[in-house]
Design a protein around this motif. Structure first.
Motif: not given
Length: 493
Positions: A450-477
């Motif tokens: 659908g393409g907009l899932g992560l955008v919606i996640v970011q907007r919801i977390l911004q309303l909670h004064r937080s944010e979504i991050r993409l982390l780099d962890e070895p051995g993980q996707g």
């Protein structure tokens, strides 16, 4: 009629103020000069009345001596026509004078200034002029004593009518004209110097006005003005105004660039959504047309397969439309979180149960990891459920069969951290920049969901004064992280 600019009006006001100051200075000069002349005259003639009282017997035990008084008046008027002599009784009444008939306006002299004069108070001291009803002039006074007792006063007005007439006559003389012209010349020179100084003072203001008129949206003029203000090192009001405008211009330029960026994202969003809608709609339309025109020629299994494909494409369109509607509501500002306290681990378990069948169908494992002493969080339960649903849905869709998807919770001060990770191929570097914006979230890898899932996640977390991050962890996707405040956090109060 052309209106004057602010600088021109200030120049006119400054010129008028300078002229007023010159006029006030001239008036003060004249007043001070008059007072000085009065003090000089009174100081020089302070002993005149005492000399008159001591040199002649103006009074005896029987009263005033008319013959001595007339002789005195005649001699004084001949020697100094500007003085006027009066003989006063002990109560201040005029007992003798040499004024022409009808010239006396006051028959009694106030003795308070006389006593101050005799006591030696600072000069000049002004007393009553009997020939004027209100005018006061400098005088000389001395007591008249007979057999050691005070019987009256000799009262001498030092600047009488003759002095006033001569002063009025000479008021238009060359000396006075020269004085006034000198004062006028000094005033004009001061005005010219003031205008030059005013022009020099307002030059930075004119430069600032020019910059304001040429203000551009990219902030180049404001930045140049800010650098110029720093190099000059000035601290006056105009320099402070210059720096304040430069800062305002830079902020406006940043906001303008941000608006431009958001507008470009909106354009990209419209283009990508159009593409995402066109593909399933075209497919849906094609299969429906096939069913419409070849219904009699299709076998039962073929007809069923076409219908299943059409339904699948219809679900994609419906899902994308729902996500667009949800994103529009979140960005409208009308939707605000309904905060409540709940256990996040219980919500995660509920969401995991919804995806167990989908994970089993793809031979994927869903693993959770919770600490025992995890504090409750304060957030909108429905919105956070939507966040977890989108993240798990993306992880299941983009992880190959046989992999593991993990949801891990942990305490971090006055917040609870959430990590959703998978063993898939991860997100390519080209798609990571701006992954949670409206434009880049519609990359080719994400269009299947659908393409907009992560955008919606970011907007919801911004309303909670937080944010979504993409982390780099070895051995993980792909590893997504966010945090929510606990009930003890100040932001949750």
């Amino acid at each position: 009629m052309k209106r004057l600019t602010l600088t021109q009006r200030l120049s006119v006001v400054f010129a008028l103020l300078l002229l007023a100051c010159c006029g006030a200075t001239a008036w003060l000069y004249v007043a001070a000069n008059d007072q000085y002349q009065q003090e000089v005259v009174q100081q020089l003639s302070s002993d005149l009345a005492r000399h008159i009282a001591d040199s002649r017997a103006l009074m005896d035990a029987e009263g005033w001596k008319p013959e001595s008084v007339r002789t005195l008046f005649a001699q004084l008027m001949a020697v100094n026509p500007s003085v006027e002599v009066y003989l006063l009784g002990s109560d201040g009444h005029i007992e003798a004078e040499a004024a022409p008939p009808g010239r006396i306006k006051q028959s009694k002299v106030d003795l308070e200034p006389v006593r101050r004069f005799l006591d030696g108070d600072p000069l000049p001291i002004l007393g009553v002029d009997p020939r004027h009803s209100t005018l006061r002039k400098v005088f000389s006074a001395a007591p008249i004593r007979v057999d050691g007792q005070g019987r009256g006063y000799v009262y001498v007005v030092l600047q009488g009518e003759a002095h006033d007439a001569l002063a009025a006559k000479l008021s238009g003389s060359a000396v006075l004209r020269t004085t006034l012209l000198s004062i006028l010349l000094v005033g004009l020179l001061g005005l010219a110097a003031g205008l030059v100084a005013f022009a020099l003072i307002t030059r930075p203001l004119r430069a600032l006005t020019h910059t304001v008129r040429n203000f551009d949206g990219d902030g180049a003029a404001a930045a140049a003005l800010y650098r110029a203000g720093d190099t000059e090192g000035r601290a006056d009001e105009i320099a402070v105004l210059r720096r304040a405008f430069a800062q305002m211009g830079q902020r406006i330029a940043e906001q303008w660039r941000e608006l431009t960026r958001q507008d470009q994202q909106r354009r990209d969003l419209v283009a990508n959504i159009s593409h995402d809608l066109r593909t399933p709609l075209t497919s849906l339309h094609g299969y429906l047309e096939t069913l419409r025109f070849k219904d009699d020629a299709l076998r039962r299994d073929e007809r069923r397969r076409y219908l299943d494909i059409a339904l699948g494409q219809s679900r994609k369109v419906s899902r994308l439309a729902q996500e667009l509607f949800e994103l529009a509501r979140l960005e409208s500002g009308l939707v605000q979180p309904d905060l409540e306290t709940f256990a996040l681990q219980e919500l995660v378990q509920d969401v995991i149960q919804k995806f167990e069948l989908a994970a089993e169908a793809r031979r994927q494992r869903l693993i959770t990891e919770f600490p025992r002493d995890l504090q409750p969080v304060r957030a909108d339960l429905g919105m956070i459920e939507r966040v977890l649903t989108n993240l798990l849905d993306n992880a299941i869709r983009h992880s190959p069969p046989g992999t593991c998807i993990q949801v891990r919770l942990g305490s971090a001060g006055q917040a609870v951290e959430v990590r959703v990770s998978d063993n898939g191929p991860g997100i390519p570097t080209a798609l990571r920049e701006g992954l949670f914006t409206r434009a880049s979230a519609l990359g080719q890898q994400h269009r299947e969901s659908g393409g907009l899932g992560l955008v919606i996640v970011q907007r919801i977390l911004q309303l909670h004064r937080s944010e979504i991050r993409l982390l780099d962890e070895p051995g993980q996707g792909a590893v997504f992280w966010f945090a929510l405040p606990t009930t003890h956090s100040p932001s949750s109060a």
